[in-house]
Design a protein around this motif. Structure first.
Motif, PDB file in Angstrom:
ATOM      1  N   HIS A  87       0.836  -1.190   0.000  1.00 33.71           N
ATOM      2  CA  HIS A  87       0.000   0.000   0.000  1.00 33.71           C
ATOM      3  C   HIS A  87       0.873   1.242   0.000  1.00 33.71           C
ATOM      4  CE1 HIS A  87      -3.814  -2.110   0.806  1.00 33.71           C
ATOM      5  NE2 HIS A  87      -3.062  -2.952   1.488  1.00 33.71           N
ATOM      6  N   GLU A  88       0.344   2.307  -0.546  1.00 35.01           N
ATOM      7  CA  GLU A  88       1.080   3.570  -0.542  1.00 35.01           C
ATOM      8  C   GLU A  88       1.371   4.018   0.873  1.00 35.01           C
ATOM      9  OE1 GLU A  88       0.632   8.141  -2.264  1.00 35.01           O
ATOM     10  OE2 GLU A  88      -0.978   6.683  -2.514  1.00 35.01           O
ATOM     11  N   SER A  89       0.433   3.746   1.790  1.00 31.58           N
ATOM     12  CA  SER A  89       0.582   4.192   3.173  1.00 31.58           C
ATOM     13  C   SER A  89       1.703   3.470   3.906  1.00 31.58           C
ATOM     14  CB  SER A  89      -0.743   3.989   3.934  1.00 31.58           C
ATOM     15  OG  SER A  89      -1.098   2.630   3.956  1.00 31.58           O
ATOM     16  N   ASN A  90       2.223   2.371   3.306  1.00 28.56           N
ATOM     17  CA  ASN A  90       3.308   1.644   3.968  1.00 28.56           C
ATOM     18  C   ASN A  90       4.619   2.424   3.954  1.00 28.56           C
ATOM     19  OD1 ASN A  90       1.647  -0.462   4.576  1.00 28.56           O
ATOM     20  ND2 ASN A  90       2.421  -1.851   3.028  1.00 28.56           N
ATOM     21  N   VAL A  96      -0.713   7.266  14.609  1.00 29.35           N
ATOM     22  CA  VAL A  96      -1.647   6.469  15.400  1.00 29.35           C
ATOM     23  C   VAL A  96      -1.523   6.880  16.858  1.00 29.35           C
ATOM     24  CG1 VAL A  96      -2.319   4.155  16.161  1.00 29.35           C
ATOM     25  CG2 VAL A  96      -1.505   4.496  13.825  1.00 29.35           C
ATOM     26  N   ARG A  97      -2.662   7.065  17.509  1.00 27.91           N
ATOM     27  CA  ARG A  97      -2.659   7.399  18.932  1.00 27.91           C
ATOM     28  C   ARG A  97      -2.868   6.137  19.756  1.00 27.91           C
ATOM     29  NH1 ARG A  97      -7.003  11.371  22.043  1.00 27.91           N
ATOM     30  NH2 ARG A  97      -6.735  10.413  24.103  1.00 27.91           N
ATOM     31  N   LYS A  98      -1.973   5.923  20.714  1.00 29.99           N
ATOM     32  CA  LYS A  98      -2.065   4.782  21.628  1.00 29.99           C
ATOM     33  C   LYS A  98      -1.661   5.275  23.015  1.00 29.99           C
ATOM     34  CE  LYS A  98      -1.092   1.187  18.149  1.00 29.99           C
ATOM     35  NZ  LYS A  98      -2.404   0.545  18.178  1.00 29.99           N
ATOM     36  N   ASP A  99      -2.640   5.501  23.880  1.00 29.55           N
ATOM     37  CA  ASP A  99      -2.385   6.113  25.186  1.00 29.55           C
ATOM     38  C   ASP A  99      -1.946   5.104  26.241  1.00 29.55           C
ATOM     39  OD1 ASP A  99      -3.252   8.391  23.966  1.00 29.55           O
ATOM     40  OD2 ASP A  99      -5.131   8.551  25.085  1.00 29.55           O
ATOM     41  N   SER A 100      -1.356   5.634  27.302  1.00 32.20           N
ATOM     42  CA  SER A 100      -1.186   4.880  28.541  1.00 32.20           C
ATOM     43  C   SER A 100      -2.112   5.524  29.568  1.00 32.20           C
ATOM     44  CB  SER A 100       0.269   4.931  29.021  1.00 32.20           C
ATOM     45  OG  SER A 100       0.610   6.245  29.440  1.00 32.20           O
ATOM     46  N   ILE A 108       4.267   8.171  15.088  1.00 30.47           N
ATOM     47  CA  ILE A 108       4.262   8.490  13.659  1.00 30.47           C
ATOM     48  C   ILE A 108       5.313   7.611  13.003  1.00 30.47           C
ATOM     49  CG2 ILE A 108       4.350  10.290  11.906  1.00 30.47           C
ATOM     50  CD1 ILE A 108       3.911  12.345  14.092  1.00 30.47           C
ATOM     51  N   ARG A 109       4.837   6.579  12.320  1.00 31.16           N
ATOM     52  CA  ARG A 109       5.750   5.638  11.676  1.00 31.16           C
ATOM     53  C   ARG A 109       6.229   6.176  10.330  1.00 31.16           C
ATOM     54  NH1 ARG A 109       1.560   2.044  13.421  1.00 31.16           N
ATOM     55  NH2 ARG A 109       0.833   1.767  11.286  1.00 31.16           N
ATOM     56  N   ASN A 110       7.312   5.591   9.842  1.00 29.13           N
ATOM     57  CA  ASN A 110       7.910   5.946   8.549  1.00 29.13           C
ATOM     58  C   ASN A 110       8.492   7.361   8.534  1.00 29.13           C
ATOM     59  OD1 ASN A 110       7.101   3.413   7.599  1.00 29.13           O
ATOM     60  ND2 ASN A 110       5.158   4.213   6.829  1.00 29.13           N
ATOM     61  N   ASN A 165      13.546   3.382  15.578  1.00 26.15           N
ATOM     62  CA  ASN A 165      13.019   2.485  14.532  1.00 26.15           C
ATOM     63  C   ASN A 165      12.132   3.225  13.529  1.00 26.15           C
ATOM     64  OD1 ASN A 165      14.248   0.222  15.835  1.00 26.15           O
ATOM     65  ND2 ASN A 165      12.512   0.148  17.249  1.00 26.15           N
ATOM     66  N   GLN A 166      12.607   4.398  13.083  1.00 20.78           N
ATOM     67  CA  GLN A 166      11.903   5.220  12.100  1.00 20.78           C
ATOM     68  C   GLN A 166      10.512   5.644  12.587  1.00 20.78           C
ATOM     69  OE1 GLN A 166      12.152   4.191   7.932  1.00 20.78           O
ATOM     70  NE2 GLN A 166      13.877   2.817   8.274  1.00 20.78           N
ATOM     71  N   THR A 167      10.363   5.729  13.908  1.00 22.25           N
ATOM     72  CA  THR A 167       9.083   6.120  14.489  1.00 22.25           C
ATOM     73  C   THR A 167       9.294   7.255  15.481  1.00 22.25           C
ATOM     74  OG1 THR A 167       8.197   3.880  14.261  1.00 22.25           O
ATOM     75  CG2 THR A 167       7.094   5.340  15.826  1.00 22.25           C
TER      76      THR A 167
END
Length: 203
Positions: A87-90, A96-100, A108-110, A165-167
Motif C-alpha cells: 500500500h502507498e501508506s506503507n 496512530v494514537r495509543k495512550d497509557s 508516527i511511523r515511517n 526504529n523510524q518512528t
C-alpha cells in the motif's frame, strides 16, 4: 467543561461486551444520536480504542472515525505482508494514537530522520501540538479531543518526544484534573452490564 462531558456520558445509552480480552462499550448520545465505541484491556483497564460515528441526513450512519487506535489488528498486517501487496501508506508517515493511563501518546511511523530534525510546539490559538522537521519533509498539527472536552489548555512543559526504529513517539502528560475525570468515568463504566462473547453465541 469536564462536568458537561461527564453528564453527557452518564446520559448516553450504553451497552457492554467482553470479547477477546477486551471490555467493549458502545455509547449512543441522546442529544445528536452520535455513537462512540471504546475498548478497554480487561487485564489493566487501559483504553485501546475509541472511535466515533455520526448520523448524516444523506447517508445515514457514516464511517467510524478513530480517535485512539487505528482499527488495524496484527492479523491484518500479517496478511498484507504475506500477500506481497504494498500500500502507498506503507511508506508514507502514519499517525496512530495509543495512550497509557498517565499519558497521551502518538506514534508516527515511517519517519527516518534523526531526532535532531524534529521540533514540537503548542499552537496556543488552535490548541494543538505542532510537529515540524527542519528539512521541511513533515508537518502535522495534532489535536487532543480529551483536553478540549474538559476545557483544558495545552501546556508545552507537558510535551516530550523520542525517536526509534523510524518512528517518532510523542508524549503529553495528562494533567491531574483529567486523570481524576478518567477515574470517575471508569467507575461509571463499572455500572454498565456487560455480556460475554460466549453468551452472544448461545443466543
Amino acid at each position: 467543561m469536564a462536568s458537561h462531558w461527564l453528564e453527557r456520558l452518564r446520559n448516553a445509552k450504553k451497552t457492554g461486551l467482553n470479547q477477546d480480552g477486551r471490555k467493549k462499550i458502545h455509547y449512543v448520545f441522546k442529544d445528536d444520536n452520535s455513537e462512540m465505541a471504546e475498548e478497554y484491556d480487561i487485564r489493566d483497564g487501559s483504553l485501546l480504542v475509541r472511535k466515533w460515528r455520526n448520523e448524516t441526513v444523506l447517508v445515514g450512519k457514516g464511517k467510524w472515525e478513530y480517535e485512539i487506535g487505528d482499527g488495524k489488528g496484527r492479523r491484518d498486517e500479517e496478511s498484507e505482508r504475506e500477500s506481497g501487496f504494498i500500500h502507498e501508506s506503507n511508506t508514507n508517515p502514519i499517525l496512530v494514537r495509543k495512550d497509557s493511563k498517565n499519558e497521551f501518546q502518538w506514534r508516527i511511523r515511517n519517519l527516518p530522520y534523526p531526532i535532531s530534525t524534529y521540533s514540537l510546539s503548542i499552537d496556543s490559538d488552535e490548541q494543538k501540538i505542532v510537529v515540524r522537521t527542519s528539512n521541511k519533509k513533515y508537518f502535522k498539527k495534532i489535536a487532543i479531543p480529551d483536553m478540549k472536552r474538559a476545557s483544558l489548555k495545552l501546556n508545552e512543559s507537558m510535551l516530550s518526544f523520542s525517536h526509534a526504529n523510524q518512528t517518532l513517539i510523542i508524549v503529553y502528560k495528562k494533567p491531574a484534573v483529567l486523570l481524576d475525570m478518567e477515574k470517575t468515568i471508569r467507575k461509571e463504566l463499572e455500572k454498565v452490564n456487560t455480556i460475554k462473547d460466549e453468551d452472544c453465541k448461545q443466543q
